[in-house]
Design a protein around this motif. Structure first.
Motif, short mmCIF file in Angstrom:
data_model
loop_
_atom_site.label_atom_id
_atom_site.label_comp_id
_atom_site.label_asym_id
_atom_site.label_seq_id
_atom_site.Cartn_x
_atom_site.Cartn_y
_atom_site.Cartn_z
N GLY A 164 0.80 -1.22 0.00
CA GLY A 164 0.00 0.00 0.00
C GLY A 164 0.83 1.27 0.00
N PHE A 165 2.16 1.12 0.04
CA PHE A 165 3.05 2.28 0.04
C PHE A 165 4.46 1.80 -0.30
CE2 PHE A 165 1.99 0.95 4.43
CZ PHE A 165 3.13 0.25 4.72
N VAL A 186 2.44 7.63 5.45
CA VAL A 186 1.02 7.46 5.14
C VAL A 186 0.24 8.70 5.55
CG1 VAL A 186 1.03 4.95 5.28
CG2 VAL A 186 0.59 6.29 7.34
N ASN A 187 -0.91 8.88 4.92
CA ASN A 187 -1.83 9.97 5.26
C ASN A 187 -3.13 9.37 5.78
OD1 ASN A 187 0.00 11.02 2.96
ND2 ASN A 187 -0.87 12.89 3.81
N GLY A 188 -3.60 9.85 6.94
CA GLY A 188 -4.85 9.33 7.48
C GLY A 188 -4.80 9.28 8.99
N GLY A 189 -5.89 8.78 9.57
CA GLY A 189 -6.03 8.72 11.02
C GLY A 189 -5.28 7.60 11.68
N SER A 190 -5.61 7.36 12.94
CA SER A 190 -4.90 6.36 13.75
C SER A 190 -4.99 4.97 13.13
CB SER A 190 -5.48 6.33 15.17
OG SER A 190 -5.27 7.57 15.81
N LYS A 191 -6.17 4.62 12.60
CA LYS A 191 -6.34 3.30 12.00
C LYS A 191 -5.42 3.12 10.79
CE LYS A 191 -9.78 0.02 10.26
NZ LYS A 191 -8.89 -0.43 9.17
N THR A 192 -5.31 4.16 9.97
CA THR A 192 -4.42 4.10 8.81
C THR A 192 -2.98 3.85 9.25
OG1 THR A 192 -5.83 5.61 7.53
CG2 THR A 192 -3.55 5.37 6.80
N GLU A 244 -1.96 2.48 12.12
CA GLU A 244 -1.84 1.15 12.70
C GLU A 244 -1.83 0.08 11.60
OE1 GLU A 244 -1.43 0.15 15.95
OE2 GLU A 244 -1.10 2.27 16.38
N ASP A 245 -2.64 0.27 10.57
CA ASP A 245 -2.65 -0.66 9.44
C ASP A 245 -1.29 -0.67 8.73
OD1 ASP A 245 -5.23 -1.42 9.93
OD2 ASP A 245 -6.13 -0.14 8.39
N ALA A 246 -0.72 0.52 8.57
CA ALA A 246 0.59 0.63 7.92
C ALA A 246 1.66 -0.08 8.74
CB ALA A 246 0.95 2.10 7.73
N LEU A 247 1.53 0.01 10.05
CA LEU A 247 2.48 -0.68 10.93
C LEU A 247 2.39 -2.19 10.74
CD1 LEU A 247 4.59 -0.09 13.09
CD2 LEU A 247 2.77 -0.16 14.80
#
Length: 314
Positions: free
Chosen positions: A164-165, A259-265, A267-270
């Motif tokens: 995703g990145f 990444v761009n986005g909130g806490s969930k974004t 955490e998902d990236a992590l």
């Protein structure tokens, strides 16, 4: 029966006999592709059935991302994943005229490469006419499988598609940290996180040190709730006091993504970076963390939050 008709019938019988003797009852087919990616990553993409809809060139509607595809279709053939384990996936292939069993196998020719072989055979038939159609179908199917494998290759070789990145490897720059921890019953709120961060900033300023980069955040779920650690990278070491703990990071290798986005974004990236570490057979000497580029306490629009995810490796 006249002589001409007898000759024609004889020729037909001869052709049928040749067909029956020469063409296999179960025509085999195969395809292969070389992928510039570790075998572990390629294997994960093939053996996790919900990944198939992300790369397979299907021509019909697909199920949701959280459910495995029952059947994917391409060029008149329907592909169903029957079993996926270790380094192979069993796939049944059907059309209006044929039914076939096939096996995809991931091989590891080198440390950073993989080869996917797709082999199978069409169900046995003793009908001479069906033998001809099955034989021709096997040849057509080989061309289609090669096209499908090329789509797999393009997907697996693209980090942005898989994770995703883009993932970059750099060196650890900030080695001196001042940190603090707190425990909450639920995922920490922005306010709770910044109360801790601001307490670190105040203590840092009182000791004459300077913050060198954005605040760092790590949240881990435990049986007692959510354990949160925040830290500030500093230009010099300062003494510890009560809940303020000094930490040092090794100036080694680290991977990062933005990444761009909130806490969930974030955490998902992590979690995606954790997959990257597993896919590439890496190890980590320290916990991963988020670098809060955007001051979340001052920006209510979470779509504008910029977060860098860092994962120490060796």
């Amino acid at each position: 029966m006249n002589k001409k008709l007898a000759i024609i019938l004889l020729l037909v019988l001869v052709c049928v006999a040749i067909d029956y003797l020469m063409l296999p009852a179960s025509p085999k087919f195969s395809a292969k592709v070389f992928i510039d990616s570790k075998a572990a990553m390629t294997t994960r993409i093939l053996t996790e059935s919900n990944q198939w809809t992300k790369w397979f060139p299907q021509e019909s509607s697909t199920p949701r991302d959280d459910e495995p595809p029952r059947s994917l279709d391409f060029n008149g053939y329907y592909f169903s994943i029957e079993n996926a384990l270790m380094n192979y996936a069993q796939v049944s292939i059907t059309s209006e005229n044929i039914r076939a069993a096939s096996l995809l196998t991931v091989l590891e020719p080198g440390k950073d490469s993989s080869v996917v072989e797709w082999k199978g055979e069409i169900s046995k038939t003793y009908n001479p006419l069906k033998r001809i159609s099955s034989f021709l179908a096997a040849k057509t199917l080989e061309n289609d499988l090669n096209k499908i494998l090329l789509e797999l290759k393009k997907y697996v070789e693209s980090e942005k598609s898989v994770y995703g990145f883009r993932v970059d490897e750099t060196k650890v720059v900030d080695t001196i940290l001042i940190s603090t921890k707190f425990l909450t019953d639920s995922f920490p709120t922005t306010k709770e996180i910044y109360v801790a961060i601001n307490s670190l900033k105040k203590y840092t300023a009182s000791k004459g040190a300077k913050q060198t980069n954005p605040p760092m955040l790590n949240v881990q779920k435990s049986n007692k709730g959510f354990r949160t650690m925040v830290a500030l990278p500093l230009n010099k070491e300062i003494p510890e006091r009560n809940v303020f703990i000094t930490k040092r990071m090794v100036a080694g290798r680290i991977i990062e993504a933005e990444v761009n986005g909130g806490s969930k974004t974030a955490e998902d990236a992590l979690r995606q970076l954790n997959l990257y570490v597993t896919d590439h057979s890496l190890s980590s000497p320290a916990i991963p963390f988020q670098s809060l580029v955007t001051d979340r306490s001052q920006e209510p629009d979470t779509t504008k939050w910029v977060t860098r995810i860092y994962y120490p490796i060796y």
